[in-house]
Design an enzyme around this catalytic site. Structure first.
Site, PDB file in Angstrom:
ATOM      1  N   GLN A 171      47.902  52.343  42.170  1.00 38.33           N
ATOM      2  CA  GLN A 171      48.572  51.210  41.522  1.00 38.33           C
ATOM      3  C   GLN A 171      49.891  51.660  40.902  1.00 38.33           C
ATOM      4  OE1 GLN A 171      48.328  47.486  41.672  1.00 38.33           O
ATOM      5  NE2 GLN A 171      46.549  48.682  42.225  1.00 38.33           N
ATOM      6  N   HIS A 222      53.382  51.974  42.786  1.00 38.16           N
ATOM      7  CA  HIS A 222      54.123  50.781  43.216  1.00 38.16           C
ATOM      8  C   HIS A 222      55.456  50.633  42.497  1.00 38.16           C
ATOM      9  CE1 HIS A 222      51.996  48.403  46.123  1.00 38.16           C
ATOM     10  NE2 HIS A 222      50.851  48.553  45.499  1.00 38.16           N
ATOM     11  N   GLU A 239      44.694  41.645  37.573  1.00 43.22           N
ATOM     12  CA  GLU A 239      44.952  41.266  38.962  1.00 43.22           C
ATOM     13  C   GLU A 239      43.876  41.896  39.865  1.00 43.22           C
ATOM     14  OE1 GLU A 239      48.392  43.173  40.514  1.00 43.22           O
ATOM     15  OE2 GLU A 239      48.572  41.834  42.250  1.00 43.22           O
ATOM     16  N   HIS A 240      43.665  43.208  39.697  1.00 44.63           N
ATOM     17  CA  HIS A 240      42.643  43.933  40.455  1.00 44.63           C
ATOM     18  C   HIS A 240      41.638  44.518  39.477  1.00 44.63           C
ATOM     19  CE1 HIS A 240      46.449  44.561  42.870  1.00 44.63           C
ATOM     20  NE2 HIS A 240      45.688  43.985  43.771  1.00 44.63           N
ATOM     21  N   ASP A 268      44.191  45.792  49.687  1.00 46.96           N
ATOM     22  CA  ASP A 268      45.628  45.698  49.983  1.00 46.96           C
ATOM     23  C   ASP A 268      45.883  45.509  51.472  1.00 46.96           C
ATOM     24  OD1 ASP A 268      46.415  46.020  47.386  1.00 46.96           O
ATOM     25  OD2 ASP A 268      46.751  48.184  47.537  1.00 46.96           O
ATOM     26  N   HIS A 270      51.027  -4.873  35.925  1.00 40.71           N
ATOM     27  CA  HIS A 270      49.845  -4.217  36.471  1.00 40.71           C
ATOM     28  C   HIS A 270      48.688  -5.215  36.539  1.00 40.71           C
ATOM     29  CE1 HIS A 270      51.966  -0.458  35.962  1.00 40.71           C
ATOM     30  NE2 HIS A 270      50.925   0.252  36.358  1.00 40.71           N
TER      31      HIS A 270
END
Lengths: 430, 430
Positions: A259, A262, A327-328, A361, A420
């Site tokens: 991770q 990145h 996220e993960h 991934d 209406h």
């Protein structure tokens, strides 16, 4: 060296709250520049794309053409290593199989009053897929964005990718071919987003724009939202690895570094109930960093945003896991299934010691475009739902209008909306 | 008098494209003021809510309290006309029944390799519902926003509603009670949005904010997006009525005016294949305007944004219908079901002459929060999906990692992400 937070410390809650509130991105204010670029493309079309690409990408689109040709894609496919093409095909097939299960079914039914109701799903007509250039030009991301669009039934999938100094990642072209992308243009930045939203002589406009990009791309997507749909604006990636002592520290360290490599703003968090194990993982991180090509990036991410959270046990840690809303989320513990039902907020969960996040991934089949920065509390990863939309259907006959009309008239009057009320009353001679 | 566009005119395409591109809202630039208000609430909490409410709503929250009490809601329920309460109950029950059908089911399965995959849905933990004050304070909107949240399983539904000069619409309180709203606070504007996003001493923060509001509320929602989730930013309402000559012009005129009375920026469009019928509807509109309490609003909307589109026939008109992508689409034609499968872009479709759009506003069961301004091309109306989120699940054992790992490693290497490759390779002794 990452920071350590101990659940047993008296000031843990304050430290944990501060940790959660931490921002990992400086928000660049690029709106003015991006507005100018968008205006330029709206006014001058292809000519603006040519000018901006010359300026920002040092490429002459008048020579190369704006569109990437079929011959170029053929050449990229022919030149690609067979092993890589096969891996992309495997990934494509697995992503397709998983996402096909996500297609909702239309619903049409008649209720006890005889009112017909329905929900009907249709595909977005066209999608623009932004693919970054340079080192972040990932063929796997092309698959993750394009395959679900194809599964959803999007007819026209348009890819834009910048070509700085004329260079295009050939594997991105291969992935586009494998995923069924219909058109590819060698433009990037805010100018590419503007072209997708408003169209130029060469690029016909699309209905929705997806895909990751830098601050300029993100700002452009925000600014054209409304004219077209956009996907979420993704932040830097993050992983929370929940691990007990019965793990090889080197495996866990490798996951944290996957991770961290990145982006310097990526975030890797280890949560464990064993301080000795935590120290072993930290040592393994330092050891592995020595042989990592992207060590500078990974080391900065680990130092600035990495964290070790020491908990009493994983049951009492559940509220923390849900507040992090990673996220993960890797559950490298003896019985991950026992914890799973109690985990509410996570983009994707990887169960057990043989499911490193990296599988997700590439070749797991689920999508790797996932909610970052705690947004898993309220949003989901990319899916076919991002490429379809639902239309409600309602059908009454005279009997049903007589049954429901009076209540509608009562509510219209209560809201002071007389026209209406009249629209119903006039049909019932009321 | 609305403008008329004729499909048979040689310059129709240019006129139609200009009509589609027309903007109905001046975008107010209120960002700076809203930023200050948000900062004020973040810094001073309840005290800021008290100050802003004194200034903007002329109400002393120190006397009234910030929270609306159970006793106040009891009193509103007791004072409400029985007929209105029953109509709200009917609407609530029908909305609930329809939205319960929207709940997706979790998916967990094992693929041929033995890889376990899944998609699991969980509810957002808490939602803030913004309800406007004054004339646009609609009990029906409370139901449309809160009931799907309840169906989704949201535990905490927090309503904020401004109370200008101390006035609250009692029917909004009744609707909140019927829908199962958990807490109500008498604050509005950007300060209410800030309180929901960041919390104050009295109002605990929520995870997502929904509901309509003015330019300040919309700007505040945009600014807090990321910290919390938000729903779509709705524009002024619109209807496209597709009608053949076999309609009572008064019925169709009433439908056009029902939309037009909402807002001077609302839009009513009649599409028909018969010019005489069109003229009869226009005359009926003028006639009905004379007795309409909100005639000033409706007349301005019809004059400035209304349109009559004369088409050759409804089959060739289909591309126009799909390009308009109306929020509300009425098909008041002989065989609406024949057209239905070819209509791709619409928020909601109302089939046949006995299904005025107004039924969908109140008691049809489907949601009245729908995509405006052509966004039905890429987005959907409010549903339970807006209150839940999906988590992907992936689980491999050693055999599955051996099967998929080499492809993941190949792709990681192709993307220059060595730590990614290592995270898999280290588990396979590669």
């Amino acid at each position: 060296m990452a920071q350590t937070l101990r659940q047993s410390d008296p000031d843990f809650e304050a430290k944990f709250a501060a940790f959660l509130a931490g921002k990992r991105e400086a928000s660049e204010d690029v709106d003015r520049a991006v507005r100018e670029i968008i205006d330029g493309v709206r006014k001058n079309g292809d000519k603006a794309l040519i000018d901006y690409s010359r300026r920002f990408d040092r490429i002459d689109l008048e020579k190369t053409g704006i569109a990437v040709t079929e011959a170029e894609i053929d050449a990229a496919v022919a030149a690609a290593p067979q092993e890589t093409v096969q891996a992309l095909e495997l990934a494509r097939d697995r992503i397709r199989a998983h996402h096909e299960r996500q297609m909702p079914v239309d619903d049409r039914y008649t209720d006890p009053l005889g009112v017909e109701l329905g929900s009907r799903w249709t595909a977005v007509e066209s999608v623009g897929l932004y693919v970054p250039g340079g080192t972040a030009s990932y063929p796997s991301s092309v698959l993750m964005n394009a395959v679900p669009a194809k599964v959803a039934g999007v007819e026209r999938i348009v890819m834009v990718v910048p070509s700085p100094d004329g260079v295009l990642n050939p594997l991105v072209l291969v992935a586009a071919r494998l995923a069924g992308v219909s058109e590819i243009y060698r433009v990037g930045g805010a100018q590419a987003v503007a072209a997708l939203a408003f169209g130029t002589q060469t690029i016909a406009s699309v209905v929705k724009i997806v895909g990751p990009g830098n601050a300029y791309v993100a700002a452009a997507k925000r600014l054209v939202f409304g004219t077209v749909g956009i996907d979420m604006i993704a932040g830097p990636s993050e992983v929370l690895v929940v691990a007990d002592r019965d793990n090889d520290p080197d495996w866990i360290a490798a996951d944290l570094l996957a991770q961290a490599e990145h982006d310097t703003a990526a975030q890797s968090i280890l949560m464990t109930d064993d301080e000795d194990f935590a120290r072993s993982v930290e040592e393994a991180v330092e050891r592995q960093l020595r042989t990592l090509p992207r060590a500078a990036t990974a080391a900065a991410s680990w130092r600035d945003f990495g964290a070790v959270i020491l908990v009493k046990d994983f049951e009492t840690a559940l509220p923390l896991i849900n507040r992090i809303a990673a996220e993960h989320l890797e559950l490298a513990i003896a019985d991950p299934e026992a914890l799973l039902p109690k985990i509410r907020n996570a983009g994707a969960i990887f169960l057990g010691k043989y499911t490193p996040e990296v599988i997700g991934d590439y070749v797991g089949g689920s999508n790797h475009v996932l909610p970052t920065a705690r947004s898993a509390r309220f949003s989901s990863g990319l899916s076919v739902l991002d490429y379809i939309k639902r239309t409600s259907i309602l059908k009454l006959g005279p009997d049903q209008l007589r049954a429901l009309g009076p209540a509608a008239i009562a509510l219209a009057r209560a809201e002071g909306l007389d026209a209406h009320g009249r629209s119903v009353a006039i049909r019932l001679n009321l």
